[in-house]
Design a protein around this motif. Sequence first.
Motif, PDB file in Angstrom:
ATOM      1  N   ALA A  39       0.821  -1.215   0.000  1.00 12.48           N
ATOM      2  CA  ALA A  39       0.000   0.000   0.000  1.00 12.48           C
ATOM      3  C   ALA A  39       0.854   1.264   0.000  1.00 12.48           C
ATOM      4  CB  ALA A  39      -0.932   0.003   1.216  1.00 12.48           C
ATOM      5  N   ILE A  40       1.989   1.238   0.683  1.00 11.87           N
ATOM      6  CA  ILE A  40       2.835   2.437   0.807  1.00 11.87           C
ATOM      7  C   ILE A  40       3.868   2.523  -0.310  1.00 11.87           C
ATOM      8  CG2 ILE A  40       4.568   3.576   2.244  1.00 11.87           C
ATOM      9  CD1 ILE A  40       3.011   2.594   4.679  1.00 11.87           C
ATOM     10  N   ALA A  41       4.553   1.426  -0.576  1.00 11.67           N
ATOM     11  CA  ALA A  41       5.616   1.422  -1.590  1.00 11.67           C
ATOM     12  C   ALA A  41       5.595   0.089  -2.335  1.00 11.67           C
ATOM     13  CB  ALA A  41       6.969   1.655  -0.925  1.00 11.67           C
ATOM     14  N   PRO A  42       4.739  -0.033  -3.341  1.00 10.65           N
ATOM     15  CA  PRO A  42       4.581  -1.317  -4.022  1.00 10.65           C
ATOM     16  C   PRO A  42       5.809  -1.787  -4.797  1.00 10.65           C
ATOM     17  CG  PRO A  42       3.361   0.392  -5.156  1.00 10.65           C
ATOM     18  CD  PRO A  42       3.877   1.002  -3.886  1.00 10.65           C
ATOM     19  N   ASP A  43       6.764  -0.897  -5.019  1.00  7.80           N
ATOM     20  CA  ASP A  43       7.948  -1.283  -5.773  1.00  7.80           C
ATOM     21  C   ASP A  43       9.233  -1.192  -4.952  1.00  7.80           C
ATOM     22  OD1 ASP A  43       7.912   1.442  -5.587  1.00  7.80           O
ATOM     23  OD2 ASP A  43       8.252   1.824  -7.714  1.00  7.80           O
ATOM     24  N   HIS A  44       9.095  -1.236  -3.622  1.00  7.89           N
ATOM     25  CA  HIS A  44      10.261  -1.193  -2.745  1.00  7.89           C
ATOM     26  C   HIS A  44      10.127  -2.217  -1.624  1.00  7.89           C
ATOM     27  CE1 HIS A  44      10.607   2.816  -4.579  1.00  7.89           C
ATOM     28  NE2 HIS A  44      11.892   2.708  -4.315  1.00  7.89           N
ATOM     29  N   VAL A  45      11.244  -2.744  -1.206  1.00  5.39           N
ATOM     30  CA  VAL A  45      11.303  -3.534   0.015  1.00  5.39           C
ATOM     31  C   VAL A  45      12.363  -2.903   0.900  1.00  5.39           C
ATOM     32  CG1 VAL A  45      10.525  -5.721  -0.991  1.00  5.39           C
ATOM     33  CG2 VAL A  45      12.961  -5.206  -0.914  1.00  5.39           C
ATOM     34  N   ARG A  46      12.121  -2.928   2.184  1.00  4.74           N
ATOM     35  CA  ARG A  46      13.097  -2.397   3.134  1.00  4.74           C
ATOM     36  C   ARG A  46      13.758  -3.577   3.817  1.00  4.74           C
ATOM     37  NH1 ARG A  46      12.183   2.916   6.438  1.00  4.74           N
ATOM     38  NH2 ARG A  46      12.390   3.646   4.329  1.00  4.74           N
ATOM     39  N   CYS A  47      15.074  -3.568   3.842  1.00  3.46           N
ATOM     40  CA  CYS A  47      15.861  -4.645   4.446  1.00  3.46           C
ATOM     41  C   CYS A  47      16.515  -4.140   5.725  1.00  3.46           C
ATOM     42  CB  CYS A  47      16.955  -5.107   3.488  1.00  3.46           C
ATOM     43  SG  CYS A  47      16.317  -5.697   1.919  1.00  3.46           S
ATOM     44  N   PHE A  48      16.408  -4.938   6.774  1.00  2.00           N
ATOM     45  CA  PHE A  48      17.000  -4.627   8.070  1.00  2.00           C
ATOM     46  C   PHE A  48      18.015  -5.726   8.379  1.00  2.00           C
ATOM     47  CE2 PHE A  48      12.811  -2.827   7.918  1.00  2.00           C
ATOM     48  CZ  PHE A  48      12.921  -1.598   8.545  1.00  2.00           C
ATOM     49  N   ALA A  49      19.299  -5.432   8.242  1.00  2.00           N
ATOM     50  CA  ALA A  49      20.356  -6.410   8.494  1.00  2.00           C
ATOM     51  C   ALA A  49      20.919  -6.188   9.893  1.00  2.00           C
ATOM     52  CB  ALA A  49      21.464  -6.274   7.452  1.00  2.00           C
ATOM     53  N   ASP A  50      20.918  -7.241  10.696  1.00  2.00           N
ATOM     54  CA  ASP A  50      21.337  -7.170  12.096  1.00  2.00           C
ATOM     55  C   ASP A  50      22.854  -7.061  12.201  1.00  2.00           C
ATOM     56  OD1 ASP A  50      21.665  -7.395  14.828  1.00  2.00           O
ATOM     57  OD2 ASP A  50      20.432  -9.192  15.024  1.00  2.00           O
ATOM     58  N   LEU A  51      23.318  -6.004  12.841  1.00  2.84           N
ATOM     59  CA  LEU A  51      24.750  -5.801  13.068  1.00  2.84           C
ATOM     60  C   LEU A  51      25.192  -6.344  14.417  1.00  2.84           C
ATOM     61  CD1 LEU A  51      25.061  -2.128  11.768  1.00  2.84           C
ATOM     62  CD2 LEU A  51      25.551  -4.246  10.527  1.00  2.84           C
ATOM     63  N   GLY A  52      24.248  -6.793  15.237  1.00  2.33           N
ATOM     64  CA  GLY A  52      24.577  -7.320  16.561  1.00  2.33           C
ATOM     65  C   GLY A  52      24.484  -6.246  17.618  1.00  2.33           C
ATOM     66  N   PRO A  53      24.711  -6.648  18.867  1.00  2.00           N
ATOM     67  CA  PRO A  53      24.603  -5.682  19.969  1.00  2.00           C
ATOM     68  C   PRO A  53      25.701  -4.627  19.889  1.00  2.00           C
ATOM     69  CG  PRO A  53      25.355  -7.816  20.767  1.00  2.00           C
ATOM     70  CD  PRO A  53      25.046  -7.981  19.310  1.00  2.00           C
ATOM     71  N   LEU A  54      25.359  -3.422  20.289  1.00  2.00           N
ATOM     72  CA  LEU A  54      26.360  -2.363  20.363  1.00  2.00           C
ATOM     73  C   LEU A  54      27.096  -2.509  21.692  1.00  2.00           C
ATOM     74  CD1 LEU A  54      24.435   0.697  18.909  1.00  2.00           C
ATOM     75  CD2 LEU A  54      26.000  -0.860  17.765  1.00  2.00           C
ATOM     76  N   MET A  55      28.406  -2.407  21.653  1.00  4.30           N
ATOM     77  CA  MET A  55      29.232  -2.694  22.818  1.00  4.30           C
ATOM     78  C   MET A  55      29.249  -1.577  23.853  1.00  4.30           C
ATOM     79  SD  MET A  55      30.128  -5.634  22.255  1.00  4.30           S
ATOM     80  CE  MET A  55      31.236  -6.855  21.666  1.00  4.30           C
ATOM     81  N   ASP A  56      29.274  -0.347  23.411  1.00  7.46           N
ATOM     82  CA  ASP A  56      29.468   0.778  24.320  1.00  7.46           C
ATOM     83  C   ASP A  56      28.156   1.173  24.974  1.00  7.46           C
ATOM     84  OD1 ASP A  56      30.227   3.017  25.680  1.00  7.46           O
ATOM     85  OD2 ASP A  56      31.029   4.078  23.946  1.00  7.46           O
TER      86      ASP A  56
END
Length: 135
Positions: A39-56
């Motif tokens: 409905a919002i963006a029929p020609d896009h996908v958003r990818c969320f790649a996990d970088l892991g926990p932040l150390m600081d």
Amino acid sequence: LELCRHASQALGLIDIDRLGRHGRLAIDGVEVVVYFDEAIAPDHVRCFADLGPLMDEDAGPLRRLLSFNLFSAGPASGVCALDPVSGHGLLVVTLWVGVDTTAEQLADALRSVARQASALRESLSQQSASMGEAA
């Protein structure tokens, strides 16, 4: 869903229906969530790649900025963000997926996101290690 199945096959995934059903997959050890909103963006996908926990843990303002950044990422931009629930760093990338996009093209784009996330993860790890040595 058919594109997801074929992209999963191109990526060599065992469960070729998982991406289409759950929007989650692992590529070379990188967890990736793929979000599609027709409905919002029929020609896009958003990818969320996990970088892991932040150390600081003392980076309060930075953590808040990254949390904000997660929700303000624009189309066609890759940004680093913070998942406010898990506390993990994320690489957020929006991919254009048109009607002519092939499964192999989608698989290649997802591999690229995973490679970028791996490189960022390695960079963060090296920076953390060098800061530990300096202390």
